[in-house]
Write an enzyme that holds these catalytic residues in place. Structure first.
Site, PDB file in Angstrom:
ATOM      1  N   ASP A  67       0.816  -1.214   0.000  1.00 54.59           N
ATOM      2  CA  ASP A  67       0.000   0.000   0.000  1.00 54.59           C
ATOM      3  C   ASP A  67       0.853   1.269   0.000  1.00 54.59           C
ATOM      4  O   ASP A  67       0.457   2.284  -0.569  1.00 54.59           O
ATOM      5  CB  ASP A  67      -0.936  -0.006   1.215  1.00 54.59           C
ATOM      6  CG  ASP A  67      -2.000  -1.090   1.088  1.00 54.59           C
ATOM      7  OD1 ASP A  67      -2.709  -1.116   0.066  1.00 54.59           O
ATOM      8  OD2 ASP A  67      -2.135  -1.910   2.014  1.00 54.59           O
ATOM      9  N   GLY A  68       2.024   1.220   0.634  1.00 50.64           N
ATOM     10  CA  GLY A  68       2.907   2.385   0.623  1.00 50.64           C
ATOM     11  C   GLY A  68       3.420   2.699  -0.768  1.00 50.64           C
ATOM     12  O   GLY A  68       3.476   3.861  -1.183  1.00 50.64           O
ATOM     13  N   THR A  69       3.786   1.669  -1.506  1.00 51.50           N
ATOM     14  CA  THR A  69       4.228   1.849  -2.889  1.00 51.50           C
ATOM     15  C   THR A  69       3.113   2.425  -3.747  1.00 51.50           C
ATOM     16  O   THR A  69       3.321   3.352  -4.538  1.00 51.50           O
ATOM     17  CB  THR A  69       4.702   0.508  -3.474  1.00 51.50           C
ATOM     18  OG1 THR A  69       5.798   0.015  -2.712  1.00 51.50           O
ATOM     19  CG2 THR A  69       5.124   0.663  -4.923  1.00 51.50           C
ATOM     20  N   GLU A 273       0.621   5.508   5.452  1.00 50.88           N
ATOM     21  CA  GLU A 273       1.794   6.365   5.498  1.00 50.88           C
ATOM     22  C   GLU A 273       1.502   7.558   6.416  1.00 50.88           C
ATOM     23  O   GLU A 273       0.488   8.240   6.223  1.00 50.88           O
ATOM     24  CB  GLU A 273       2.172   6.854   4.101  1.00 50.88           C
ATOM     25  CG  GLU A 273       2.446   5.727   3.110  1.00 50.88           C
ATOM     26  CD  GLU A 273       3.622   4.869   3.527  1.00 50.88           C
ATOM     27  OE1 GLU A 273       4.729   5.416   3.716  1.00 50.88           O
ATOM     28  OE2 GLU A 273       3.434   3.641   3.689  1.00 50.88           O
TER      29      GLU A 273
END
Length: 317
Positions: A67-69, A273
């Protein structure tokens, strides 16, 4: 040949099962792409920069990672001169946005679904000038993210989120806030405020009706001090039936925009994030980007218009 040019952006460090993911994706896609470019992220911010500067040069943008990417790359893709069609290949721990898109959790199978061509205009959210796909939250949700042990996450995957939630619940403190939305203002205290565009959080299905990505609305949960057990339920996909008549334990709002002010600045979790803080201006960007969906999303591909009304609400079927 379906696409003349495609770019696959990947985070080599995302998730606990990295080996072979890139090879699976390339093997599935190579026969359908004339020119397939691989771009590896090395430092934080690389994905956003790559997608902003180069995304408009491609017909298809593939994001391999967690999910961060996805969060980083989408912020770049949304600012590209010409946004390409976007496919998420779940290579992280929770892969919550990929779950919302109803994609398989195996990279190779997800890549095969891209070839099936289920692509739709999709809502995203914006907070203080930044894009999010899945959710933003303050309070308990942010503290849970910050309490995750990175080494434990690497070893234990999504179980690390469960353990972090347990630790955070014991320390949760209410905060004062003022929330302005489409139909009014809420002045109160809470342990958590969550505004969701997607339908998955920590791999658990969020308790909202509908798919959420085509209605031009955000689903907002306010969890008050008395609702710590409910917060546990929300974060872990439990049954919320007993809370329907809870008299203020939670408040549920559907709105296209909101502003959150807090007594003291609070850090914000955006798609997992944590780098923003209140006050927060949050809104929906309807049908902003085109994403590929999994086979379970077939019902979304009809010509029926999206329902932007209140619908069945939090406890709809």
């Amino acid at each position: 040949m379906r696409w003349e040019k495609a770019m696959l952006v990947y985070n080599r460090k995302a998730g606990k099962e990295k080996a072979g993911q890139l090879g699976e994706a390339v093997e599935a896609l190579a026969g359908e792409v004339g020119e397939l470019t691989l771009a590896q992220t090395v430092e934080p911010g690389d994905g956003e920069k790559i997608c902003r500067e180069r995304g408009g040069d491609y017909d298809l943008l593939l994001l391999l990672g967690g999910d961060g990417t996805v969060h980083e790359c989408i912020n770049g893709a949304a600012a590209a001169a010409r946004a390409p069609e976007i496919a998420v290949l779940p290579g992280g721990t929770c892969n919550d946005f990929a779950r919302t898109l109803q994609l398989p959790m195996q990279v190779g199978r997800a890549a095969e679904e891209v070839l099936a061509g289920r692509v739709l205009d999709t809502d995203v959210g914006t907070i203080n000038g930044r894009i999010f796909t899945n959710f933003v939250g303050i309070g308990l949700i942010t503290e849970t993210s910050e309490n995750i042990d990175s080494e434990q996450k690497e070893r234990m995957g999504k179980l690390s989120y469960f353990l972090s939630t347990l630790r955070t619940l014991r320390q949760a403190e209410p905060f004062g806030f003022r929330l302005t939305h489409d139909e009014g203002v809420v002045d109160s205290e809470a342990v958590m405020i969550l505004a969701a565009n997607g339908r998955s959080l920590g791999t658990a299905k969020l308790p909202f009706a509908g798919d959420g990505l085509h209605d031009g609305m955000l689903d907002v949960l306010i969890v008050r001090e008395a609702g710590l057990s409910l917060a546990w339920q929300v974060l872990n996909g439990g049954d919320l039936t007993d809370y329907r008549e809870s008299g203020g334990v939670i408040e549920y709002i559907r709105t296209s925009s909101l502003r959150i002010e807090t007594d003291e600045p609070k850090r914000i979790d955006s798609d997992g994030e944590v780098y923003l803080q209140t006050p927060a201006e949050i809104s929906v960007l309807p049908a902003k980007l085109r994403f590929f969906y999994g086979p379970e999303a077939a019902g979304l591909l009809s010509d029926e218009p999206a329902d932007s009304g209140s619908g069945p609400g939090l406890f709809g079927s």
